[in-house]
Design a protein around this motif. Sequence first.
Motif, PDB file in Angstrom:
ATOM      1  N   UNK A 209       0.832  -1.205   0.000  1.00  0.00           N
ATOM      2  CA  UNK A 209       0.000   0.000   0.000  1.00  0.00           C
ATOM      3  C   UNK A 209       0.865   1.253   0.000  1.00  0.00           C
ATOM      4  N   UNK A 210       1.878   1.253   0.857  1.00  0.00           N
ATOM      5  CA  UNK A 210       2.765   2.413   0.943  1.00  0.00           C
ATOM      6  C   UNK A 210       3.592   2.556  -0.332  1.00  0.00           C
ATOM      7  N   UNK A 211       4.062   1.451  -0.874  1.00  0.00           N
ATOM      8  CA  UNK A 211       4.858   1.527  -2.104  1.00  0.00           C
ATOM      9  C   UNK A 211       4.042   2.088  -3.257  1.00  0.00           C
ATOM     10  N   UNK A 212       2.775   1.692  -3.337  1.00  0.00           N
ATOM     11  CA  UNK A 212       1.922   2.218  -4.406  1.00  0.00           C
ATOM     12  C   UNK A 212       1.748   3.727  -4.263  1.00  0.00           C
ATOM     13  N   UNK A 213       1.568   4.190  -3.034  1.00  0.00           N
ATOM     14  CA  UNK A 213       1.454   5.635  -2.793  1.00  0.00           C
ATOM     15  C   UNK A 213       2.741   6.359  -3.168  1.00  0.00           C
ATOM     16  N   UNK A 214       3.868   5.768  -2.825  1.00  0.00           N
ATOM     17  CA  UNK A 214       5.163   6.375  -3.153  1.00  0.00           C
ATOM     18  C   UNK A 214       5.367   6.461  -4.662  1.00  0.00           C
ATOM     19  N   UNK A 215       4.934   5.427  -5.369  1.00  0.00           N
ATOM     20  CA  UNK A 215       5.075   5.446  -6.824  1.00  0.00           C
ATOM     21  C   UNK A 215       4.161   6.494  -7.454  1.00  0.00           C
TER      22      UNK A 215
ATOM     23  N   UNK B  72      14.352   0.849   3.485  1.00  0.00           N
ATOM     24  CA  UNK B  72      12.936   1.159   3.309  1.00  0.00           C
ATOM     25  C   UNK B  72      12.718   2.010   2.056  1.00  0.00           C
ATOM     26  N   UNK B  73      13.501   3.071   1.901  1.00  0.00           N
ATOM     27  CA  UNK B  73      13.335   3.968   0.756  1.00  0.00           C
ATOM     28  C   UNK B  73      13.597   3.246  -0.563  1.00  0.00           C
ATOM     29  N   UNK B  74      14.627   2.406  -0.566  1.00  0.00           N
ATOM     30  CA  UNK B  74      14.935   1.666  -1.796  1.00  0.00           C
ATOM     31  C   UNK B  74      13.787   0.745  -2.179  1.00  0.00           C
ATOM     32  N   UNK B  75      13.211   0.073  -1.169  1.00  0.00           N
ATOM     33  CA  UNK B  75      12.102  -0.844  -1.449  1.00  0.00           C
ATOM     34  C   UNK B  75      10.876  -0.086  -1.943  1.00  0.00           C
ATOM     35  N   UNK B  76      10.554   1.019  -1.276  1.00  0.00           N
ATOM     36  CA  UNK B  76       9.345   1.761  -1.614  1.00  0.00           C
ATOM     37  C   UNK B  76       9.462   2.507  -2.938  1.00  0.00           C
ATOM     38  N   UNK B  77      10.670   2.878  -3.318  1.00  0.00           N
ATOM     39  CA  UNK B  77      10.867   3.670  -4.531  1.00  0.00           C
ATOM     40  C   UNK B  77      11.339   2.827  -5.715  1.00  0.00           C
ATOM     41  N   UNK B  78      11.304   1.508  -5.567  1.00  0.00           N
ATOM     42  CA  UNK B  78      11.684   0.640  -6.675  1.00  0.00           C
ATOM     43  C   UNK B  78      10.676   0.780  -7.810  1.00  0.00           C
ATOM     44  N   UNK B  79      11.122   1.143  -9.021  1.00  0.00           N
ATOM     45  CA  UNK B  79      10.179   1.307 -10.144  1.00  0.00           C
ATOM     46  C   UNK B  79       9.460   0.001 -10.463  1.00  0.00           C
ATOM     47  N   UNK B  80       8.211   0.124 -10.898  1.00  0.00           N
ATOM     48  CA  UNK B  80       7.430  -1.061 -11.243  1.00  0.00           C
ATOM     49  C   UNK B  80       8.052  -1.829 -12.406  1.00  0.00           C
TER      50      UNK B  80
END
Length: 288
Positions: free
Chosen positions: A24-30, A94-102
């Motif tokens: 959920x958080x990763x989608x928001x970050x993307x 955390x930042x690397x995981x959340x900001x990993x491009x789809x």
Amino acid sequence: IKLQARKTVGPRSRIPVLSDLERKVRQLCRERRFEMVPFFEDFDKLRTGYCTVQIFTRVLCTLGLDHLASELQTLAFLYQSDEHKDKWVDYRAFCEEMQTPATSVRSMLQDVFDRLRREFSSRGAIGLVGLKRAFFEVDRYGTGTVGFEEFKTAIRACGISVTQKELDALFIHFAEDGVMDYATFVREVRGLLHRLRKQLVMDVYQDVFTPIGSVRMELLFERFDPTFHPRCLDGSQTPEQCATDLEDGITLQDPGDPMVDDLLDYWAFVSWNLTEEQFEYCVVNSFR
């Protein structure tokens, strides 16, 4: 046995299984294209890469995730690091995981393994054993390794639908010097628990762990209650079948004593579709 914060993907490293909260958080970050590291570095003057749970939640609220405030502490716990003396949050991981491009290889590997785990979970542990046998059949010299063509043949023989690009990414990730240790790949298909679930299983099952990190299988079966196995609760298997599934899923029918990670990964294998509450219910009640 230490629990580590999530690490970046490298050759033969584990493929992280993200929790629903992380997704959920990763989608928001993307969607919002966050660049989060500078916000954390404002509180990390020495650039250690770590911050307290309080700072972690404060930064994320500042970035507009305050509607998730009640869940941010749980998110912080997933990225706490035993490498820090006070177990602070590894915000860079955390930042690397959340900001990993789809479109990245990392995301592709996560998506492929999510699909593989769903597929094999529906087959039960015997499906994992079948996958291992498929590799064994193409391992002509009994080395425990296969080349790309053999890897592709074994995957196709198990009826797994993957694209050529996905096959390439999987092989490159696990291969060394042009060959893949297929036992490592099969174990990876079982899955990987996130930090909080891992700690729960270790706390509940601690009596069956030896000082060297192996599992006392006789004691495990003596105290395991298969009626609380996820597949027994959903009606897809009988208690007897669940007990067999547990043994096959932990040992993969290998001789010798399985290790703690084998038990942890088995729980990841059978719980990929459970909520946190359902997971806790099954694990806590499954061991008498």
